[in-house]
Write a protein that holds these residues in place. Structure first.
Motif, PDB file in Angstrom:
ATOM      1  N   ASP A  31       0.827  -1.204   0.000  1.00  0.00           N
ATOM      2  CA  ASP A  31       0.000   0.000   0.000  1.00  0.00           C
ATOM      3  C   ASP A  31       0.863   1.257   0.000  1.00  0.00           C
ATOM      4  OD1 ASP A  31       0.531  -0.989   2.785  1.00  0.00           O
ATOM      5  OD2 ASP A  31      -0.323   0.959   3.301  1.00  0.00           O
ATOM      6  N   VAL A  32       2.037   1.182   0.652  1.00  0.00           N
ATOM      7  CA  VAL A  32       2.910   2.349   0.731  1.00  0.00           C
ATOM      8  C   VAL A  32       3.528   2.660  -0.622  1.00  0.00           C
ATOM      9  CG1 VAL A  32       4.988   3.301   1.794  1.00  0.00           C
ATOM     10  CG2 VAL A  32       3.369   2.004   3.185  1.00  0.00           C
ATOM     11  N   TRP A  33       4.107   1.654  -1.293  1.00  0.00           N
ATOM     12  CA  TRP A  33       4.764   1.974  -2.556  1.00  0.00           C
ATOM     13  C   TRP A  33       3.769   2.412  -3.618  1.00  0.00           C
ATOM     14  CZ3 TRP A  33       3.240  -0.995  -6.611  1.00  0.00           C
ATOM     15  CH2 TRP A  33       2.988  -2.364  -6.442  1.00  0.00           C
ATOM     16  N   GLN A  34       2.546   1.907  -3.569  1.00  0.00           N
ATOM     17  CA  GLN A  34       1.558   2.375  -4.537  1.00  0.00           C
ATOM     18  C   GLN A  34       1.118   3.801  -4.243  1.00  0.00           C
ATOM     19  OE1 GLN A  34      -1.122  -0.742  -6.386  1.00  0.00           O
ATOM     20  NE2 GLN A  34      -0.803  -1.671  -4.365  1.00  0.00           N
ATOM     21  N   THR A  35       0.980   4.142  -2.968  1.00  0.00           N
ATOM     22  CA  THR A  35       0.656   5.516  -2.589  1.00  0.00           C
ATOM     23  C   THR A  35       1.751   6.472  -3.029  1.00  0.00           C
ATOM     24  OG1 THR A  35      -0.681   4.832  -0.691  1.00  0.00           O
ATOM     25  CG2 THR A  35       0.278   7.031  -0.607  1.00  0.00           C
ATOM     26  N   VAL A  36       3.008   6.104  -2.756  1.00  0.00           N
ATOM     27  CA  VAL A  36       4.138   6.961  -3.109  1.00  0.00           C
ATOM     28  C   VAL A  36       4.242   7.136  -4.621  1.00  0.00           C
ATOM     29  CG1 VAL A  36       6.653   7.132  -3.085  1.00  0.00           C
ATOM     30  CG2 VAL A  36       5.424   6.477  -1.004  1.00  0.00           C
ATOM     31  N   GLN A  37       4.119   6.049  -5.358  1.00  0.00           N
ATOM     32  CA  GLN A  37       4.238   6.144  -6.812  1.00  0.00           C
ATOM     33  C   GLN A  37       3.100   6.958  -7.425  1.00  0.00           C
ATOM     34  OE1 GLN A  37       4.701   2.138  -8.287  1.00  0.00           O
ATOM     35  NE2 GLN A  37       6.749   1.913  -7.419  1.00  0.00           N
ATOM     36  N   GLU A  38       1.905   6.823  -6.873  1.00  0.00           N
ATOM     37  CA  GLU A  38       0.789   7.621  -7.360  1.00  0.00           C
ATOM     38  C   GLU A  38       1.050   9.111  -7.136  1.00  0.00           C
ATOM     39  OE1 GLU A  38      -3.994   8.292  -6.528  1.00  0.00           O
ATOM     40  OE2 GLU A  38      -2.764   7.208  -5.083  1.00  0.00           O
ATOM     41  N   ARG A  39       1.537   9.453  -5.954  1.00  0.00           N
ATOM     42  CA  ARG A  39       1.839  10.862  -5.664  1.00  0.00           C
ATOM     43  C   ARG A  39       2.948  11.378  -6.566  1.00  0.00           C
ATOM     44  NH1 ARG A  39       5.800  12.764  -3.020  1.00  0.00           N
ATOM     45  NH2 ARG A  39       6.237  10.820  -1.882  1.00  0.00           N
ATOM     46  N   GLN A  40       3.971  10.562  -6.814  1.00  0.00           N
ATOM     47  CA  GLN A  40       5.065  10.979  -7.687  1.00  0.00           C
ATOM     48  C   GLN A  40       4.567  11.262  -9.100  1.00  0.00           C
ATOM     49  OE1 GLN A  40       7.737   7.665  -7.218  1.00  0.00           O
ATOM     50  NE2 GLN A  40       8.861   8.625  -5.543  1.00  0.00           N
ATOM     51  N   ARG A  41       3.708  10.380  -9.611  1.00  0.00           N
ATOM     52  CA  ARG A  41       3.181  10.590 -10.961  1.00  0.00           C
ATOM     53  C   ARG A  41       2.372  11.884 -11.034  1.00  0.00           C
ATOM     54  NH1 ARG A  41       2.122   4.979 -10.521  1.00  0.00           N
ATOM     55  NH2 ARG A  41      -0.079   5.405 -10.061  1.00  0.00           N
ATOM     56  N   ALA A  42       1.541  12.105 -10.023  1.00  0.00           N
ATOM     57  CA  ALA A  42       0.726  13.319 -10.003  1.00  0.00           C
ATOM     58  C   ALA A  42       1.605  14.568  -9.911  1.00  0.00           C
ATOM     59  CB  ALA A  42      -0.249  13.267  -8.830  1.00  0.00           C
ATOM     60  N   MET A  43       2.675  14.496  -9.141  1.00  0.00           N
ATOM     61  CA  MET A  43       3.580  15.638  -9.008  1.00  0.00           C
ATOM     62  C   MET A  43       4.280  15.937 -10.337  1.00  0.00           C
ATOM     63  SD  MET A  43       6.685  16.190  -6.255  1.00  0.00           S
ATOM     64  CE  MET A  43       7.656  14.806  -6.907  1.00  0.00           C
ATOM     65  N   LEU A  44       4.728  14.896 -11.032  1.00  0.00           N
ATOM     66  CA  LEU A  44       5.380  15.097 -12.321  1.00  0.00           C
ATOM     67  C   LEU A  44       4.410  15.673 -13.340  1.00  0.00           C
ATOM     68  CD1 LEU A  44       7.523  11.836 -12.458  1.00  0.00           C
ATOM     69  CD2 LEU A  44       8.383  14.180 -12.287  1.00  0.00           C
ATOM     70  N   GLN A  45       3.174  15.204 -13.331  1.00  0.00           N
ATOM     71  CA  GLN A  45       2.166  15.762 -14.232  1.00  0.00           C
ATOM     72  C   GLN A  45       1.921  17.231 -13.912  1.00  0.00           C
ATOM     73  OE1 GLN A  45      -1.127  13.098 -13.592  1.00  0.00           O
ATOM     74  NE2 GLN A  45      -0.278  11.490 -14.877  1.00  0.00           N
ATOM     75  N   LEU A  46       1.914  17.572 -12.639  1.00  0.00           N
ATOM     76  CA  LEU A  46       1.734  18.966 -12.233  1.00  0.00           C
ATOM     77  C   LEU A  46       2.884  19.824 -12.749  1.00  0.00           C
ATOM     78  CD1 LEU A  46       0.566  21.314 -10.567  1.00  0.00           C
ATOM     79  CD2 LEU A  46       1.785  20.398  -8.589  1.00  0.00           C
ATOM     80  N   PHE A  47       4.125  19.367 -12.552  1.00  0.00           N
ATOM     81  CA  PHE A  47       5.273  20.135 -13.021  1.00  0.00           C
ATOM     82  C   PHE A  47       5.187  20.364 -14.529  1.00  0.00           C
ATOM     83  CE2 PHE A  47       8.191  18.511  -9.365  1.00  0.00           C
ATOM     84  CZ  PHE A  47       7.587  19.405  -8.501  1.00  0.00           C
ATOM     85  N   ALA A  48       4.775  19.324 -15.272  1.00  0.00           N
ATOM     86  CA  ALA A  48       4.658  19.458 -16.722  1.00  0.00           C
ATOM     87  C   ALA A  48       3.578  20.475 -17.087  1.00  0.00           C
ATOM     88  CB  ALA A  48       4.353  18.101 -17.347  1.00  0.00           C
ATOM     89  N   GLN A  49       2.437  20.440 -16.408  1.00  0.00           N
ATOM     90  CA  GLN A  49       1.356  21.376 -16.690  1.00  0.00           C
ATOM     91  C   GLN A  49       1.763  22.817 -16.377  1.00  0.00           C
ATOM     92  OE1 GLN A  49      -2.246  20.125 -14.711  1.00  0.00           O
ATOM     93  NE2 GLN A  49      -2.187  18.092 -15.617  1.00  0.00           N
ATOM     94  N   LEU A  50       2.586  22.978 -15.354  1.00  0.00           N
ATOM     95  CA  LEU A  50       3.037  24.316 -14.966  1.00  0.00           C
ATOM     96  C   LEU A  50       4.168  24.826 -15.852  1.00  0.00           C
ATOM     97  CD1 LEU A  50       3.064  23.874 -11.079  1.00  0.00           C
ATOM     98  CD2 LEU A  50       1.403  25.181 -12.412  1.00  0.00           C
ATOM     99  N   GLY A  51       4.698  23.944 -16.696  1.00  0.00           N
ATOM    100  CA  GLY A  51       5.804  24.337 -17.560  1.00  0.00           C
ATOM    101  C   GLY A  51       7.129  24.435 -16.840  1.00  0.00           C
ATOM    102  N   LEU A  52       7.280  23.685 -15.774  1.00  0.00           N
ATOM    103  CA  LEU A  52       8.537  23.707 -14.999  1.00  0.00           C
ATOM    104  C   LEU A  52       9.529  22.722 -15.614  1.00  0.00           C
ATOM    105  CD1 LEU A  52       7.088  23.801 -11.368  1.00  0.00           C
ATOM    106  CD2 LEU A  52       7.718  25.708 -12.840  1.00  0.00           C
ATOM    107  N   ALA A  53      10.069  23.096 -16.757  1.00  0.00           N
ATOM    108  CA  ALA A  53      10.951  22.190 -17.495  1.00  0.00           C
ATOM    109  C   ALA A  53      12.366  22.172 -16.919  1.00  0.00           C
ATOM    110  CB  ALA A  53      10.978  22.584 -18.968  1.00  0.00           C
ATOM    111  N   GLU A  54      12.844  23.299 -16.443  1.00  0.00           N
ATOM    112  CA  GLU A  54      14.216  23.399 -15.936  1.00  0.00           C
ATOM    113  C   GLU A  54      14.228  23.178 -14.422  1.00  0.00           C
ATOM    114  OE1 GLU A  54      16.871  23.649 -17.774  1.00  0.00           O
ATOM    115  OE2 GLU A  54      15.729  23.812 -19.652  1.00  0.00           O
ATOM    116  N   LEU A  55      14.004  21.936 -14.018  1.00  0.00           N
ATOM    117  CA  LEU A  55      13.937  21.633 -12.589  1.00  0.00           C
ATOM    118  C   LEU A  55      15.258  21.936 -11.880  1.00  0.00           C
ATOM    119  CD1 LEU A  55      11.944  18.262 -12.634  1.00  0.00           C
ATOM    120  CD2 LEU A  55      11.056  20.604 -12.400  1.00  0.00           C
ATOM    121  N   SER A  56      16.358  21.807 -12.579  1.00  0.00           N
ATOM    122  CA  SER A  56      17.665  22.027 -11.958  1.00  0.00           C
ATOM    123  C   SER A  56      17.887  23.471 -11.533  1.00  0.00           C
ATOM    124  CB  SER A  56      18.784  21.604 -12.913  1.00  0.00           C
ATOM    125  OG  SER A  56      18.771  22.409 -14.083  1.00  0.00           O
ATOM    126  N   GLN A  57      17.053  24.379 -12.046  1.00  0.00           N
ATOM    127  CA  GLN A  57      17.222  25.795 -11.716  1.00  0.00           C
ATOM    128  C   GLN A  57      16.332  26.250 -10.565  1.00  0.00           C
ATOM    129  OE1 GLN A  57      19.710  27.449 -13.351  1.00  0.00           O
ATOM    130  NE2 GLN A  57      19.996  25.395 -14.225  1.00  0.00           N
TER     131      GLN A  57
END
Length: 233
Positions: A31-57
């Motif tokens: 249950d933990v790894w599925q929760t974590v992976q779901e949150r990670q996917r949602a966070m990456l989708q959010l970053f993409a929608q916000l146009g945060l391409a240069e994460l290193s900056q």
């Protein structure tokens, strides 16, 4: 309501000490790894929608960074260690984070609401299930105000927390979306419900891990919110 921030800080430490069962949050639990992976996917989708391409900056500060797990995630995604920082209340968790994270990651130990940071110096300020452990409204507001002040215009608070009360755990309380908006009244909010209710997820995954996805497809069974609270330019 408590007028003494120090007493709420002490109470938070006591609440965490009562939790025990460290294996409950182990990534070996399905249950933990599925929760974590779901949150990670949602966070990456959010970053993409916000146009945060240069994460290193981007500069990031995590409130309640624990043993550093979320900061490690950000490093894997391409954030630079010298642009990452975290503050943790509990000394033992702070020490563990320090032993795991690169030296270039800045870590503080203590009360985040009292942390002195240059206003407008961070692109992202994040918190993961911290506010649900703060039972004092005034202390919540004080910490939210500090987090908001650290953000540059155009930056945002990355928020992940549960929205409903847990009747079996009096040391936490849900933070509904109305409360989140009240804590950050000037923010433009993007949000998404996710995370199958943890007690239900643990029970279902004992039967079979695949049941997590089946039941998580039903929105009423999701108890957490991932939100982006953007500071106006």
């Amino acid at each position: 309501m408590n007028d003494d921030p120090a007493s709420e800080v002490q109470a938070v430490a006591q609440r965490y000490a009562r939790r025990g069962q460290p294996d409950r949050y182990s990534m070996l639990q399905p249950d933990v790894w599925q929760t974590v992976q779901e949150r990670q996917r949602a966070m990456l989708q959010l970053f993409a929608q916000l146009g945060l391409a240069e994460l290193s900056q981007l500069t990031v500060l995590e409130v309640g960074c624990g043993a550093g797990g979320n900061l490690l995630e950000l490093l894997r995604l391409g954030f630079r260690p010298e642009h990452l920082a975290g503050i943790e209340l509990l000394p033992e968790r702070h020490a563990l984070a320090r032993s795991l994270l690169p030296p270039a990651v800045t870590l503080w130990q203590g009360d985040a609401s009292a942390l002195t940071i240059e206003p407008g110096s961070r692109d992202i300020v994040c918190q993961h299930t911290v506010f649900s452990s703060l039972l004092d409204d005034a202390f919540q507001q004080q910490l939210a105000a500090a987090m908001w002040s650290w953000l540059r215009p155009g930056g945002g608070v990355l928020w992940y927390d549960f929205t409903v009360d847990n009747p079996r755990n009096r040391d936490v309380r849900g933070v509904p979306l109305q409360r989140v908006q009240a804590l950050f009244p000037q923010a433009r909010m993007w949000r998404r419900k996710l995370t199958l209710a943890p007690p239900l997820a643990r029970w279902l995954c004992r039967i079979h891990p695949a049941l997590y996805s089946v039941f998580n497809a039903l929105p009423p069974l999701r108890t957490h919110v991932l939100a982006w609270l953007e500071k106006p330019v």
